[in-house]
Design a protein around this motif. Structure first.
Motif, PDB file in Angstrom:
ATOM      1  N   PHE A  46     -13.838  -7.488  22.067  1.00  0.00           N
ATOM      2  CA  PHE A  46     -13.354  -8.721  21.451  1.00  0.00           C
ATOM      3  C   PHE A  46     -12.351  -8.397  20.352  1.00  0.00           C
ATOM      4  N   SER A  47     -12.610  -7.367  19.561  1.00  0.00           N
ATOM      5  CA  SER A  47     -11.679  -7.025  18.470  1.00  0.00           C
ATOM      6  C   SER A  47     -10.351  -6.500  19.016  1.00  0.00           C
ATOM      7  N   GLU A  48     -10.387  -5.733  20.103  1.00  0.00           N
ATOM      8  CA  GLU A  48      -9.133  -5.293  20.729  1.00  0.00           C
ATOM      9  C   GLU A  48      -8.353  -6.503  21.249  1.00  0.00           C
ATOM     10  N   GLN A  49      -9.076  -7.483  21.777  1.00  0.00           N
ATOM     11  CA  GLN A  49      -8.433  -8.690  22.274  1.00  0.00           C
ATOM     12  C   GLN A  49      -7.799  -9.475  21.120  1.00  0.00           C
ATOM     13  N   ASP A  50      -8.504  -9.562  20.009  1.00  0.00           N
ATOM     14  CA  ASP A  50      -7.955 -10.256  18.837  1.00  0.00           C
ATOM     15  C   ASP A  50      -6.691  -9.574  18.324  1.00  0.00           C
ATOM     16  N   GLU A  51      -6.653  -8.237  18.375  1.00  0.00           N
ATOM     17  CA  GLU A  51      -5.444  -7.498  17.970  1.00  0.00           C
ATOM     18  C   GLU A  51      -4.268  -7.852  18.869  1.00  0.00           C
ATOM     19  N   LEU A  52      -4.505  -7.922  20.163  1.00  0.00           N
ATOM     20  CA  LEU A  52      -3.444  -8.305  21.097  1.00  0.00           C
ATOM     21  C   LEU A  52      -3.006  -9.750  20.870  1.00  0.00           C
ATOM     22  N   TYR A  53      -3.967 -10.622  20.594  1.00  0.00           N
ATOM     23  CA  TYR A  53      -3.639 -12.022  20.351  1.00  0.00           C
ATOM     24  C   TYR A  53      -2.775 -12.179  19.090  1.00  0.00           C
ATOM     25  N   ALA A  54      -3.012 -11.357  18.100  1.00  0.00           N
ATOM     26  CA  ALA A  54      -2.246 -11.422  16.842  1.00  0.00           C
ATOM     27  C   ALA A  54      -0.787 -11.013  17.047  1.00  0.00           C
ATOM     28  N   GLN A  55      -0.539 -10.179  18.055  1.00  0.00           N
ATOM     29  CA  GLN A  55       0.828  -9.720  18.318  1.00  0.00           C
ATOM     30  C   GLN A  55       1.723 -10.912  18.638  1.00  0.00           C
ATOM     31  N   GLY A  56       2.840 -11.014  17.903  1.00  0.00           N
ATOM     32  CA  GLY A  56       3.765 -12.125  18.095  1.00  0.00           C
ATOM     33  C   GLY A  56       3.356 -13.378  17.347  1.00  0.00           C
ATOM     34  N   ARG A  57       2.217 -13.308  16.687  1.00  0.00           N
ATOM     35  CA  ARG A  57       1.762 -14.444  15.887  1.00  0.00           C
ATOM     36  C   ARG A  57       1.698 -14.010  14.415  1.00  0.00           C
ATOM     37  N   THR A  58       0.685 -13.248  14.068  1.00  0.00           N
ATOM     38  CA  THR A  58       0.560 -12.772  12.680  1.00  0.00           C
ATOM     39  C   THR A  58       1.001 -11.321  12.534  1.00  0.00           C
ATOM     40  N   LYS A  59       1.300 -10.674  13.644  1.00  0.00           N
ATOM     41  CA  LYS A  59       1.779  -9.283  13.640  1.00  0.00           C
ATOM     42  C   LYS A  59       3.081  -9.210  14.418  1.00  0.00           C
ATOM     43  N   PRO A  60       3.900  -8.191  14.134  1.00  0.00           N
ATOM     44  CA  PRO A  60       5.186  -8.072  14.835  1.00  0.00           C
ATOM     45  C   PRO A  60       5.018  -7.871  16.339  1.00  0.00           C
ATOM     46  N   GLY A  61       6.069  -8.217  17.069  1.00  0.00           N
ATOM     47  CA  GLY A  61       6.098  -8.025  18.518  1.00  0.00           C
ATOM     48  C   GLY A  61       6.128  -9.354  19.244  1.00  0.00           C
ATOM     49  N   LYS A  62       6.235  -9.251  20.567  1.00  0.00           N
ATOM     50  CA  LYS A  62       6.237 -10.483  21.365  1.00  0.00           C
ATOM     51  C   LYS A  62       4.815 -10.792  21.811  1.00  0.00           C
ATOM     52  N   LYS A  63       4.550 -12.052  22.069  1.00  0.00           N
ATOM     53  CA  LYS A  63       3.235 -12.478  22.535  1.00  0.00           C
ATOM     54  C   LYS A  63       2.946 -11.848  23.893  1.00  0.00           C
ATOM     55  N   VAL A  64       1.757 -11.292  24.002  1.00  0.00           N
ATOM     56  CA  VAL A  64       1.367 -10.664  25.262  1.00  0.00           C
ATOM     57  C   VAL A  64       0.133 -11.312  25.879  1.00  0.00           C
ATOM     58  N   THR A  65      -0.514 -12.209  25.130  1.00  0.00           N
ATOM     59  CA  THR A  65      -1.689 -12.889  25.663  1.00  0.00           C
ATOM     60  C   THR A  65      -1.876 -14.229  24.962  1.00  0.00           C
ATOM     61  N   ASN A  66      -2.515 -15.141  25.655  1.00  0.00           N
ATOM     62  CA  ASN A  66      -2.908 -16.412  25.063  1.00  0.00           C
ATOM     63  C   ASN A  66      -4.406 -16.447  24.797  1.00  0.00           C
ATOM     64  N   ALA A  67      -5.083 -15.323  25.009  1.00  0.00           N
ATOM     65  CA  ALA A  67      -6.539 -15.269  24.899  1.00  0.00           C
ATOM     66  C   ALA A  67      -6.982 -14.555  23.624  1.00  0.00           C
ATOM     67  N   LYS A  68      -7.837 -15.213  22.878  1.00  0.00           N
ATOM     68  CA  LYS A  68      -8.491 -14.596  21.719  1.00  0.00           C
ATOM     69  C   LYS A  68      -9.692 -13.790  22.218  1.00  0.00           C
ATOM     70  N   GLY A  69     -10.293 -13.021  21.318  1.00  0.00           N
ATOM     71  CA  GLY A  69     -11.495 -12.267  21.663  1.00  0.00           C
ATOM     72  C   GLY A  69     -12.552 -13.168  22.272  1.00  0.00           C
ATOM     73  N   GLY A  70     -13.080 -12.784  23.420  1.00  0.00           N
ATOM     74  CA  GLY A  70     -14.072 -13.565  24.134  1.00  0.00           C
ATOM     75  C   GLY A  70     -13.472 -14.501  25.172  1.00  0.00           C
ATOM     76  N   GLN A  71     -12.141 -14.693  25.104  1.00  0.00           N
ATOM     77  CA  GLN A  71     -11.485 -15.637  26.024  1.00  0.00           C
ATOM     78  C   GLN A  71     -10.714 -14.933  27.140  1.00  0.00           C
ATOM     79  N   SER A  72     -10.934 -13.651  27.305  1.00  0.00           N
ATOM     80  CA  SER A  72     -10.275 -12.895  28.365  1.00  0.00           C
ATOM     81  C   SER A  72     -11.327 -12.316  29.302  1.00  0.00           C
ATOM     82  N   VAL A  73     -11.037 -12.324  30.576  1.00  0.00           N
ATOM     83  CA  VAL A  73     -11.952 -11.733  31.554  1.00  0.00           C
ATOM     84  C   VAL A  73     -12.058 -10.222  31.335  1.00  0.00           C
ATOM     85  N   HIS A  74     -11.034  -9.615  30.702  1.00  0.00           N
ATOM     86  CA  HIS A  74     -11.115  -8.200  30.324  1.00  0.00           C
ATOM     87  C   HIS A  74     -12.328  -7.942  29.430  1.00  0.00           C
TER      88      HIS A  74
END
Length: 158
Positions: A46-74
């Motif tokens: 879940f924390s790895e997912q939250d890090e990816l979700y932050a990308q392009g939002r609160t962290k630099p980079g482009k958005k790579v996911t619309n799923a927060k921690g717990g919201q991805s089948v990964h």
């Protein structure tokens, strides 16, 4: 199959590990040229997912996911991302290239094999295309997965 892929398969939900192993082996057998498929992502915390979700939002980079921690089948071990590895060392996300010159894009060959085993492809999504992504049909609803009980290793019980 390379060591990295084996390690990532070992972390998937136990119910799909053997199947994903068969899929990867079948893909690699079909890809008779320079390319082989590697699992680039499997189980994600879940924390790895939250890090990816932050990308392009609160962290630099482009958005790579619309799923927060717990919201991805990964997060439940029922999804993988793949990449083609050329000559055992170079990653390629060229989804149209036919490295083995058989008239079919290598990635399309893999998509068909995953589909044969009951996996959906993120490249077919309408709103957010995720070309490297595959998820097991029947286990691709995070809301259902989130509500299930877990075993001592934190895998959901089927």
């Amino acid at each position: 199959m390379d060591k990295i892929t084996k390690e990532r398969i070992a972390l998937l939900h136990p119910s799909v590990r053997d199947e994903v192993t068969c899929i990867i082996n079948e893909c690699n057998k079909a890809l008779t040229g320079r390319a082989q498929i590697r699992i680039s992502q499997g189980l994600r915390t879940f924390s790895e997912q939250d890090e990816l979700y932050a990308q392009g939002r609160t962290k630099p980079g482009k958005k790579v996911t619309n799923a927060k921690g717990g919201q991805s089948v990964h997060n439940y071990g029922f999804a993988v991302d793949g990449v083609l590895i050329l000559d055992g060392k170079t990653a390629s996300w060229d989804f149209k290239k036919d490295f083995d010159n058989d008239g079919v894009a290598d990635w399309d060959e893999c998509v068909k094999i995953f589909a044969k085993y009951g996996w959906s492809w993120g490249g077919n999504w309408t709103s957010f295309k995720d070309f490297p992504h595959f998820e097991k049909i029947g286990f691709n609803n995070w809301r259902v997965l989130q509500a299930k009980k877990r075993d001592s290793q934190n895998y959901i019980l089927l």
